[in-house]
Design a protein around this motif. Structure first.
Motif, PDB file in Angstrom:
ATOM      1  N   PRO A  32       0.791  -1.230   0.000  1.00  8.50           N
ATOM      2  CA  PRO A  32       0.000   0.000   0.000  1.00  8.50           C
ATOM      3  C   PRO A  32       0.826   1.284   0.000  1.00  8.50           C
ATOM      4  CG  PRO A  32       0.031  -0.951   2.189  1.00  8.50           C
ATOM      5  CD  PRO A  32       0.727  -1.923   1.298  1.00  8.50           C
ATOM      6  N   LEU A  33       2.129   1.185   0.292  1.00  6.36           N
ATOM      7  CA  LEU A  33       2.951   2.380   0.375  1.00  6.36           C
ATOM      8  C   LEU A  33       4.117   2.298  -0.596  1.00  6.36           C
ATOM      9  CD1 LEU A  33       3.195   2.784   4.259  1.00  6.36           C
ATOM     10  CD2 LEU A  33       1.599   3.933   2.713  1.00  6.36           C
ATOM     11  N   SER A  34       4.401   3.428  -1.222  1.00  2.00           N
ATOM     12  CA  SER A  34       5.531   3.505  -2.152  1.00  2.00           C
ATOM     13  C   SER A  34       6.193   4.853  -1.967  1.00  2.00           C
ATOM     14  CB  SER A  34       5.050   3.344  -3.599  1.00  2.00           C
ATOM     15  OG  SER A  34       6.142   3.373  -4.493  1.00  2.00           O
ATOM     16  N   GLY A  35       7.521   4.844  -1.940  1.00  2.00           N
ATOM     17  CA  GLY A  35       8.202   6.110  -1.729  1.00  2.00           C
ATOM     18  C   GLY A  35       9.641   6.091  -2.204  1.00  2.00           C
ATOM     19  N   GLN A  36      10.211   7.282  -2.248  1.00  7.06           N
ATOM     20  CA  GLN A  36      11.593   7.439  -2.687  1.00  7.06           C
ATOM     21  C   GLN A  36      12.527   7.401  -1.482  1.00  7.06           C
ATOM     22  OE1 GLN A  36      12.759  10.340  -5.858  1.00  7.06           O
ATOM     23  NE2 GLN A  36      13.928  11.295  -4.187  1.00  7.06           N
ATOM     24  N   VAL A  37      13.600   6.638  -1.620  1.00  7.78           N
ATOM     25  CA  VAL A  37      14.573   6.507  -0.550  1.00  7.78           C
ATOM     26  C   VAL A  37      15.380   7.798  -0.439  1.00  7.78           C
ATOM     27  CG1 VAL A  37      16.581   5.232   0.304  1.00  7.78           C
ATOM     28  CG2 VAL A  37      14.736   4.017  -0.898  1.00  7.78           C
ATOM     29  N   GLU A  38      15.326   8.416   0.739  1.00 11.50           N
ATOM     30  CA  GLU A  38      16.085   9.643   0.978  1.00 11.50           C
ATOM     31  C   GLU A  38      17.449   9.352   1.585  1.00 11.50           C
ATOM     32  OE1 GLU A  38      15.221  12.540  -0.035  1.00 11.50           O
ATOM     33  OE2 GLU A  38      13.194  11.997  -0.675  1.00 11.50           O
ATOM     34  N   ALA A  39      17.509   8.392   2.493  1.00 10.92           N
ATOM     35  CA  ALA A  39      18.760   8.057   3.169  1.00 10.92           C
ATOM     36  C   ALA A  39      18.658   6.645   3.712  1.00 10.92           C
ATOM     37  CB  ALA A  39      19.054   9.047   4.294  1.00 10.92           C
ATOM     38  N   VAL A  40      19.814   5.994   3.843  1.00 10.94           N
ATOM     39  CA  VAL A  40      19.885   4.658   4.415  1.00 10.94           C
ATOM     40  C   VAL A  40      20.927   4.677   5.526  1.00 10.94           C
ATOM     41  CG1 VAL A  40      20.371   2.221   4.028  1.00 10.94           C
ATOM     42  CG2 VAL A  40      19.241   3.564   2.244  1.00 10.94           C
ATOM     43  N   GLU A  41      20.519   4.255   6.718  1.00  9.18           N
ATOM     44  CA  GLU A  41      21.426   4.200   7.860  1.00  9.18           C
ATOM     45  C   GLU A  41      21.792   2.738   8.109  1.00  9.18           C
ATOM     46  OE1 GLU A  41      21.571   5.460  12.605  1.00  9.18           O
ATOM     47  OE2 GLU A  41      19.760   5.825  11.419  1.00  9.18           O
TER      48      GLU A  41
ATOM     49  N   LEU B  67      23.223  -0.244  10.176  1.00 11.21           N
ATOM     50  CA  LEU B  67      23.382  -0.546  11.596  1.00 11.21           C
ATOM     51  C   LEU B  67      23.951  -1.941  11.831  1.00 11.21           C
ATOM     52  CD1 LEU B  67      19.991   0.898  12.900  1.00 11.21           C
ATOM     53  CD2 LEU B  67      22.236   2.010  12.911  1.00 11.21           C
ATOM     54  N   GLY B  68      24.626  -2.489  10.844  1.00 14.21           N
ATOM     55  CA  GLY B  68      25.221  -3.808  10.993  1.00 14.21           C
ATOM     56  C   GLY B  68      24.269  -4.886  10.523  1.00 14.21           C
ATOM     57  N   GLU B  69      23.519  -5.466  11.474  1.00 16.15           N
ATOM     58  CA  GLU B  69      22.621  -6.564  11.116  1.00 16.15           C
ATOM     59  C   GLU B  69      21.369  -6.080  10.408  1.00 16.15           C
ATOM     60  OE1 GLU B  69      20.873  -4.914  14.825  1.00 16.15           O
ATOM     61  OE2 GLU B  69      22.898  -5.218  14.024  1.00 16.15           O
ATOM     62  N   ARG B  70      21.131  -4.781  10.410  1.00 21.33           N
ATOM     63  CA  ARG B  70      19.964  -4.228   9.731  1.00 21.33           C
ATOM     64  C   ARG B  70      20.278  -2.812   9.280  1.00 21.33           C
ATOM     65  NH1 ARG B  70      16.646  -1.068  13.581  1.00 21.33           N
ATOM     66  NH2 ARG B  70      17.851  -0.935  15.519  1.00 21.33           N
ATOM     67  N   SER B  71      19.398  -2.272   8.449  1.00 19.69           N
ATOM     68  CA  SER B  71      19.516  -0.888   7.991  1.00 19.69           C
ATOM     69  C   SER B  71      18.177  -0.197   8.168  1.00 19.69           C
ATOM     70  CB  SER B  71      19.943  -0.837   6.521  1.00 19.69           C
ATOM     71  OG  SER B  71      21.203  -1.442   6.326  1.00 19.69           O
ATOM     72  N   LEU B  72      18.220   1.115   8.259  1.00 20.70           N
ATOM     73  CA  LEU B  72      17.008   1.926   8.321  1.00 20.70           C
ATOM     74  C   LEU B  72      16.958   2.811   7.093  1.00 20.70           C
ATOM     75  CD1 LEU B  72      17.148   3.064  12.062  1.00 20.70           C
ATOM     76  CD2 LEU B  72      15.733   1.230  11.095  1.00 20.70           C
ATOM     77  N   ALA B  73      15.850   2.756   6.379  1.00 16.34           N
ATOM     78  CA  ALA B  73      15.676   3.592   5.191  1.00 16.34           C
ATOM     79  C   ALA B  73      14.570   4.604   5.451  1.00 16.34           C
ATOM     80  CB  ALA B  73      15.322   2.734   3.971  1.00 16.34           C
ATOM     81  N   VAL B  74      14.827   5.862   5.121  1.00 18.18           N
ATOM     82  CA  VAL B  74      13.825   6.920   5.233  1.00 18.18           C
ATOM     83  C   VAL B  74      13.225   7.136   3.851  1.00 18.18           C
ATOM     84  CG1 VAL B  74      13.377   9.319   5.830  1.00 18.18           C
ATOM     85  CG2 VAL B  74      15.062   7.997   7.141  1.00 18.18           C
TER      86      VAL B  74
END
Length: 368
Positions: free
Chosen positions: A300-309, A311-318
């Protein structure tokens, strides 16, 4: 079961400023209760009223069933550990621990027994003949905790005792406090603004906001079933995502909402109860934690990746959505490049709806 501490419509005013307004709370024997909130929410004032260091403007304080509202601090059978260690610099560790016991005329052999037991529990035996200036910050903090423990109080009161420690030492001291609580089976009331302290130590967390209680619950309940939008946004790193939606119908008893792009989403939130708060096409917020959003071929959601953080075992995408709002997504394995457009699905079992008053409405699932 008689409560260890009961606050009955307690209020605190400083002149015309109302800091705490008719707050009630009951704590059972053996609980580790954490008062959690931002600076200025009233948590330290509340702790100091329990200790007798601040006068109560209204209401009553009971300890072990006894009304102590007007009782002198020294007669309340509580022990307080302050943010600053407040040790006597000219005394040895042993004498710092013994000082309060001598003042109440405890016998020498009982003083020695209590000091030896507390020193053993907090690994201070080899330091008893040193003075505070010869100790590290973590050792001084342990001495401050031991000084409270030797009094065998009805309630331990902790006023942000870890805030002056570095990250590694803070983590170790959390473990020591948890171990101490298990060994003593004591009632503990702990004030902090750090949610990691609360989530690690508490049997129940009292989330405070503006002098009032937002929620009292276990760490799991506070995280997975926040009572209000404030709690949902305050607990969790990164914070919960909030997407503006509108209630626009019911399907099989569950609330259907319209997303910012106009598409419809059937939630797992029962519509009964929500409709009374949201009205016909009431404005709501859809609350989703980052780990409950995940990349999918369709969603249901689609968006453009602004930044990726990373964190080792995982990442956070805004992600920036079509309406300009942003959401944070937890990624495991994949690492999209900034500027890339991705589609994400929602684990609707963990999605919440918040009405205009900030009240939470949860999906119909059981907490494991």
């Amino acid at each position: 079961m008689m409560s260890a501490l009961k606050l009955e419509q307690v209020s605190k005013r400083y002149g015309a400023t109302q800091v705490i307004d008719e707050l009630s709370l009951e704590i059972h024997r053996g609980e580790f209760i954490v008062l959690l909130g931002a600076s200025g929410c009233g948590k330290t004032s509340l702790l100091r009223m329990v200790a007798g260091l601040e006068e109560v403007s209204g209401g009553r304080v009971f300890i072990d069933g006894k009304d102590v509202t007007l009782t002198h601090p020294g007669q309340r059978n509580v022990a307080m550990v302050f943010q600053h260690y407040a040790l006597y610099p000219h005394m040895t560790v042993r004498d710092n621990l013994a000082f309060g016991l001598r003042n109440v005329r405890l016998k020498g052999d009982e003083i020695d027994r209590r000091i030896a037991e507390s020193a053993r529990m907090l690994e201070l035996t080899e330091l008893l003949n040193r003075k505070p200036g010869q100790l590290s910050g973590g050792q001084r903090q342990r001495v401050a905790i031991a000084r409270a423990a030797v009094k065998a109080p009805a309630i331990f009161l902790f006023d942000e005792p870890l805030s002056n420690l570095d990250a590694a030492l803070r983590s170790r001291t959390r473990v020591e406090l948890a171990r101490l609580h298990r060994r003593l089976g004591a009632t503990m009331l702990f004030v902090t603004h750090d949610q990691l302290d609360a989530m690690t130590l508490a049997t129940r967390i009292v989330v405070m906001n503006g002098g009032s209680i937002e929620q009292v619950a276990t760490p799991v309940e506070v995280y997975r079933r926040p009572a209000t939008r404030f709690v949902a946004g305050f607990i969790g790193t990164p914070a919960m995502n909030f997407i503006p939606v509108a209630r626009c119908g019911v399907a099989a008893g569950f609330t259907v909402v319209r997303l910012p792009d106009g598409s419809l989403l059937t939630t797992c939130v029962p519509d009964q109860g929500l409709s009374a708060h949201a009205g016909g096409d009431g404005e709501l917020s859809l609350g989703i934690r980052p780990e409950n959003l995940y990349p999918a071929a369709s969603g249901p959601l689609s968006g453009q990746v602004e930044a990726v953080e990373f964190l080792g075992e995982r990442s956070l995408a805004v992600l920036t959505l079509a309406d300009g709002s942003t959401v944070t997504v937890t990624l495991n394995g994949t690492r999209p490049a900034p500027g890339e457009t991705i589609t994400v699905a929602i684990d609707l079992r963990e999605a919440h709806l918040f009405d205009a008053g900030g009240r939470a409405h949860h999906a119909r699932v059981e907490i494991q």
